[in-house]
Write an enzyme that holds these catalytic residues in place. Sequence first.
Site, PDB file in Angstrom:
ATOM      1  N   LYS A 145      13.423  17.155 -14.170  1.00  0.00           N
ATOM      2  CA  LYS A 145      12.662  15.677 -14.557  1.00  0.00           C
ATOM      3  C   LYS A 145      11.344  15.421 -14.489  1.00  0.00           C
ATOM      4  CE  LYS A 145      12.928  14.551  -9.300  1.00  0.00           C
ATOM      5  NZ  LYS A 145      13.172  14.131  -8.033  1.00  0.00           N
ATOM      6  N   ASP A 193      16.423  17.584  -8.752  1.00  0.00           N
ATOM      7  CA  ASP A 193      15.415  18.637  -9.214  1.00  0.00           C
ATOM      8  C   ASP A 193      15.426  19.615  -9.017  1.00  0.00           C
ATOM      9  OD1 ASP A 193      13.658  19.288  -6.824  1.00  0.00           O
ATOM     10  OD2 ASP A 193      13.912  16.732  -6.365  1.00  0.00           O
ATOM     11  N   HIS A 243      10.324  19.193   3.812  1.00  0.00           N
ATOM     12  CA  HIS A 243      10.773  18.734   1.961  1.00  0.00           C
ATOM     13  C   HIS A 243      10.004  19.938   1.468  1.00  0.00           C
ATOM     14  CE1 HIS A 243      11.664  16.832  -1.073  1.00  0.00           C
ATOM     15  NE2 HIS A 243       9.342  16.679  -2.058  1.00  0.00           N
ATOM     16  N   ASP A 250       3.334  -8.444  24.385  1.00  0.00           N
ATOM     17  CA  ASP A 250       1.725  -8.443  23.383  1.00  0.00           C
ATOM     18  C   ASP A 250       3.131  -7.092  22.952  1.00  0.00           C
ATOM     19  OD1 ASP A 250       1.140  -6.295  25.802  1.00  0.00           O
ATOM     20  OD2 ASP A 250      -0.628  -6.205  25.557  1.00  0.00           O
ATOM     21  N   GLY A 251       3.439  -6.430  22.473  1.00  0.00           N
ATOM     22  CA  GLY A 251       4.263  -5.497  21.867  1.00  0.00           C
ATOM     23  C   GLY A 251       4.019  -4.103  22.278  1.00  0.00           C
ATOM     24  N   GLU A 252       3.326  -3.793  23.204  1.00  0.00           N
ATOM     25  CA  GLU A 252       2.666  -2.473  24.823  1.00  0.00           C
ATOM     26  C   GLU A 252       3.911  -2.227  24.966  1.00  0.00           C
ATOM     27  OE1 GLU A 252       0.610  -1.207  27.946  1.00  0.00           O
ATOM     28  OE2 GLU A 252      -0.200  -2.917  27.605  1.00  0.00           O
ATOM     29  N   ARG A 288       8.347  12.361 -13.068  1.00  0.00           N
ATOM     30  CA  ARG A 288       8.544  11.251 -11.704  1.00  0.00           C
ATOM     31  C   ARG A 288       7.046  10.588 -12.332  1.00  0.00           C
ATOM     32  NH1 ARG A 288      10.466   9.526  -7.354  1.00  0.00           N
ATOM     33  NH2 ARG A 288      11.139  11.152  -6.750  1.00  0.00           N
TER      34      ARG A 288
END
Length: 315
Positions: free
Chosen positions: A198, A175, A133, A38-40, A200
């Site tokens: 620049k 940038d 970042h 089930d993805g668990e 965005r």
Amino acid sequence: MTTRPLVFATPEYGYLQAALCGSAALEAGEIDTFAFPDGERYLRLVTPVEGRDVVMIGGTVDDAAALTLFDLACGAVHYGARRLTLVVPYYGYATMERSTKPGEVVTAKTRAALFSAIPPASYGNRVLLLDLHAEGIPHYFEAGLVATHVYAKPVIRDIILDIAGGQPFVLACTDAGRAKWVESLANDLGVTAAFVFKRRHDGERTEITAIDAQVAGKPVILYDDMIRTGGSLIGAARAYQRAGAVSLAAVATHGIFPGDALHKLQATGLFSAIACTDSHPRARALAAASAGDPTPLRVASIAPLLAPHLAGHVL
């Protein structure tokens, strides 16, 4: 008594676990994991952690990977880790470090809150983050989780010098947001720094509005903290080309390259070299796949950069 730190890694970062244990006095820990129908996810720390300094390597390459890191870290503390260090080579929510419109969710902060909710080990928890970042992200971590921003400058410097091959060049950025970082690196290298400005328009489209340096007749090496779709990089490279740059190369700390982003960069014919670190597992896979291309992706290891932050923590 001195005991080597015990290093675990989520499945995506097994290569970094091996590199760190090979370059420093660190011991590799074993994890057992698989998915139920089930993805668990099933997770088990096979190597005992009681009384050990534990290093847990994982990234936020997607939400499932972030949750795996969280679950394993909680498990390490539950089973008696003495000190816990999270190593997050790529903090993938860094562009949503603040809100600019009403109702926006600052995901960088909510993920920091998630990791801050890991129970504290007896000697404390800390997290190592690489080339974020935004400088303010470490301040989002709380509840005693000490965040350290590790800069990849030594690795990036070596990549750039290798590409330059001993020839003069201009170090440029995509940038103005990275201007201070690029200027600092250019000063260390003893070369001229160049910047573009620049605007965005959306998540993929940007427009170059100005360029501030003379690059005519000179090789230009562009640096950015991350390459995703490459739109900003291509726009900046074309601006430098129009300004007379004789060659262009691209360097980043984090090479994400979703979809066919790397192929699109290569197909422009703009770049003599494209390089990054192995902070993101996709970069390694793409480097291997592009080995025969005219402009293969070059990837440098961050293990030597991280090892000094880990090897000194002993019992």
